[in-house]
Design a protein around this motif. Structure first.
Motif, PDB file in Angstrom:
ATOM      1  N   ARG A  46      39.067  33.388  32.933  1.00 17.51           N
ATOM      2  CA  ARG A  46      38.107  32.361  32.509  1.00 17.51           C
ATOM      3  C   ARG A  46      36.677  32.837  32.734  1.00 17.51           C
ATOM      4  NH1 ARG A  46      41.273  27.172  31.910  1.00 17.51           N
ATOM      5  NH2 ARG A  46      43.330  28.115  31.921  1.00 17.51           N
ATOM      6  N   VAL A  47      35.812  32.510  31.775  1.00 18.67           N
ATOM      7  CA  VAL A  47      34.399  32.872  31.882  1.00 18.67           C
ATOM      8  C   VAL A  47      33.568  31.658  31.491  1.00 18.67           C
ATOM      9  CG1 VAL A  47      32.566  34.419  31.095  1.00 18.67           C
ATOM     10  CG2 VAL A  47      34.910  35.280  31.301  1.00 18.67           C
ATOM     11  N   TYR A  48      32.672  31.264  32.389  1.00 17.84           N
ATOM     12  CA  TYR A  48      31.755  30.148  32.138  1.00 17.84           C
ATOM     13  C   TYR A  48      30.415  30.734  31.694  1.00 17.84           C
ATOM     14  CZ  TYR A  48      28.284  26.549  33.160  1.00 17.84           C
ATOM     15  OH  TYR A  48      27.233  25.672  33.069  1.00 17.84           O
ATOM     16  N   VAL A  49      29.858  30.160  30.603  1.00 16.76           N
ATOM     17  CA  VAL A  49      28.549  30.582  30.116  1.00 16.76           C
ATOM     18  C   VAL A  49      27.725  29.337  29.796  1.00 16.76           C
ATOM     19  CG1 VAL A  49      27.291  31.971  28.413  1.00 16.76           C
ATOM     20  CG2 VAL A  49      29.650  32.580  29.004  1.00 16.76           C
ATOM     21  N   ARG A  50      26.478  29.324  30.288  1.00 19.57           N
ATOM     22  CA  ARG A  50      25.516  28.290  29.885  1.00 19.57           C
ATOM     23  C   ARG A  50      24.379  29.029  29.199  1.00 19.57           C
ATOM     24  NH1 ARG A  50      23.569  26.360  34.545  1.00 19.57           N
ATOM     25  NH2 ARG A  50      21.604  27.426  34.319  1.00 19.57           N
ATOM     26  N   TRP A  51      23.954  28.489  28.032  1.00 17.24           N
ATOM     27  CA  TRP A  51      22.918  29.181  27.273  1.00 17.24           C
ATOM     28  C   TRP A  51      21.899  28.222  26.688  1.00 17.24           C
ATOM     29  CZ3 TRP A  51      27.921  28.471  25.616  1.00 17.24           C
ATOM     30  CH2 TRP A  51      28.105  27.780  24.421  1.00 17.24           C
ATOM     31  N   ARG A  52      20.796  28.822  26.271  1.00 15.07           N
ATOM     32  CA  ARG A  52      19.714  28.109  25.589  1.00 15.07           C
ATOM     33  C   ARG A  52      19.491  28.857  24.273  1.00 15.07           C
ATOM     34  NH1 ARG A  52      15.190  25.017  27.530  1.00 15.07           N
ATOM     35  NH2 ARG A  52      16.202  25.244  29.539  1.00 15.07           N
ATOM     36  N   GLN A  53      19.557  28.117  23.186  1.00 17.62           N
ATOM     37  CA  GLN A  53      19.344  28.692  21.856  1.00 17.62           C
ATOM     38  C   GLN A  53      18.079  28.084  21.276  1.00 17.62           C
ATOM     39  OE1 GLN A  53      22.742  28.862  19.152  1.00 17.62           O
ATOM     40  NE2 GLN A  53      21.450  27.974  17.567  1.00 17.62           N
ATOM     41  N   SER A  54      17.145  28.929  20.871  1.00 17.24           N
ATOM     42  CA  SER A  54      15.877  28.468  20.301  1.00 17.24           C
ATOM     43  C   SER A  54      15.748  29.008  18.893  1.00 17.24           C
ATOM     44  CB  SER A  54      14.693  28.987  21.122  1.00 17.24           C
ATOM     45  OG  SER A  54      14.853  28.657  22.473  1.00 17.24           O
ATOM     46  N   SER A  65      27.061  24.760  27.130  1.00 20.15           N
ATOM     47  CA  SER A  65      27.867  25.563  28.044  1.00 20.15           C
ATOM     48  C   SER A  65      29.308  25.539  27.566  1.00 20.15           C
ATOM     49  CB  SER A  65      27.763  25.039  29.476  1.00 20.15           C
ATOM     50  OG  SER A  65      28.304  23.739  29.562  1.00 20.15           O
ATOM     51  N   ALA A  66      30.024  26.570  27.957  1.00 20.56           N
ATOM     52  CA  ALA A  66      31.437  26.645  27.588  1.00 20.56           C
ATOM     53  C   ALA A  66      32.184  27.465  28.621  1.00 20.56           C
ATOM     54  CB  ALA A  66      31.599  27.271  26.207  1.00 20.56           C
ATOM     55  N   VAL A  67      33.471  27.195  28.719  1.00 18.29           N
ATOM     56  CA  VAL A  67      34.396  28.016  29.486  1.00 18.29           C
ATOM     57  C   VAL A  67      35.330  28.651  28.467  1.00 18.29           C
ATOM     58  CG1 VAL A  67      36.269  28.052  31.189  1.00 18.29           C
ATOM     59  CG2 VAL A  67      34.276  26.563  31.541  1.00 18.29           C
ATOM     60  N   TRP A  84      36.315  25.567  26.000  1.00 19.73           N
ATOM     61  CA  TRP A  84      35.912  24.185  26.201  1.00 19.73           C
ATOM     62  C   TRP A  84      34.386  24.187  26.149  1.00 19.73           C
ATOM     63  CZ3 TRP A  84      39.707  26.871  28.494  1.00 19.73           C
ATOM     64  CH2 TRP A  84      40.982  26.316  28.512  1.00 19.73           C
ATOM     65  N   ILE A  85      33.802  23.426  25.232  1.00 23.86           N
ATOM     66  CA  ILE A  85      32.355  23.505  25.014  1.00 23.86           C
ATOM     67  C   ILE A  85      31.712  22.128  25.111  1.00 23.86           C
ATOM     68  CG2 ILE A  85      32.627  23.383  22.502  1.00 23.86           C
ATOM     69  CD1 ILE A  85      30.169  25.302  22.354  1.00 23.86           C
ATOM     70  N   GLN A  86      30.513  22.114  25.686  1.00 25.90           N
ATOM     71  CA  GLN A  86      29.682  20.915  25.746  1.00 25.90           C
ATOM     72  C   GLN A  86      28.293  21.291  25.239  1.00 25.90           C
ATOM     73  OE1 GLN A  86      30.293  20.217  30.013  1.00 25.90           O
ATOM     74  NE2 GLN A  86      31.195  18.250  29.428  1.00 25.90           N
ATOM     75  N   ILE A  87      27.781  20.520  24.292  1.00 28.06           N
ATOM     76  CA  ILE A  87      26.453  20.765  23.730  1.00 28.06           C
ATOM     77  C   ILE A  87      25.631  19.497  23.878  1.00 28.06           C
ATOM     78  CG2 ILE A  87      25.159  21.324  21.628  1.00 28.06           C
ATOM     79  CD1 ILE A  87      27.657  22.788  20.636  1.00 28.06           C
ATOM     80  N   ASP A  88      24.368  19.649  24.241  1.00 32.49           N
ATOM     81  CA  ASP A  88      23.473  18.499  24.358  1.00 32.49           C
ATOM     82  C   ASP A  88      23.057  18.053  22.954  1.00 32.49           C
ATOM     83  OD1 ASP A  88      21.679  16.545  25.040  1.00 32.49           O
ATOM     84  OD2 ASP A  88      20.148  17.938  25.758  1.00 32.49           O
TER      85      ASP A  88
END
Length: 141
Positions: free
Chosen positions: A78-86, A108-110, A122-126
């Motif tokens: 498993r790899v967790y990543v949180r990112w910011r896309q502009s 962010s996603a796992v 598994w992804i969550q987007i604001d």
């Protein structure tokens, strides 16, 4: 390749928009994408071709966006990543006409990796934050 290496390359090549078709090398033919939106989880099936098209849609909507990884944690498969896309809003998004204004997505996603390929995430987007930016950008200042 370790799970960490697979996901890191996925972000550098595919998710960044630099090489969407690298999804064929880094994703299984069938990937379960668990998407959480306002406490309503939906699971969709993704393929490498489908995901590459999804990235191209983001490029059409936001131009050549900038993607920065803010957190990256790997543990076993498993790899967790949180990112910011502009990016710049240059194409229609959720019914909003292009405003040519900056838009930031925080997500962010796992990712679960098996046999050196992403098989599930598994992804969550604001999305509310994106909607607020779209509303603000369409209104005169």
């Amino acid at each position: 390749m370790s799970a960490e290496e697979v996901v890191r390359e996925f972000f550098e090549k595919v998710r960044s928009g630099q090489e969407p078709d690298a999804a064929h090398r880094l994703m299984a033919e069938r990937v379960l994408a668990h998407q959480l939106t306002s406490e309503n989880e939906v699971t969709v099936e993704r393929s490498p071709a489908n995901y590459a098209d999804h990235v191209r849609e983001m490029l059409d909507a936001y131009g050549p966006f900038h993607l920065s990884i803010e957190a990256f944690i790997a543990q076993a498969d498993r790899v967790y990543v949180r990112w910011r896309q502009s990016g710049i809003h240059i194409g229609e998004v959720d019914g909003y006409a292009p405003t040519h204004q900056p838009v930031i997505e925080i997500a962010s996603a796992v990712y679960r990796v098996e046999h050196e390929k992403i098989v599930e995430y598994w992804i969550q987007i604001d999305r509310e934050g994106i909607r607020i930016q779209m509303e603000r950008n369409k209104s005169p200042l």
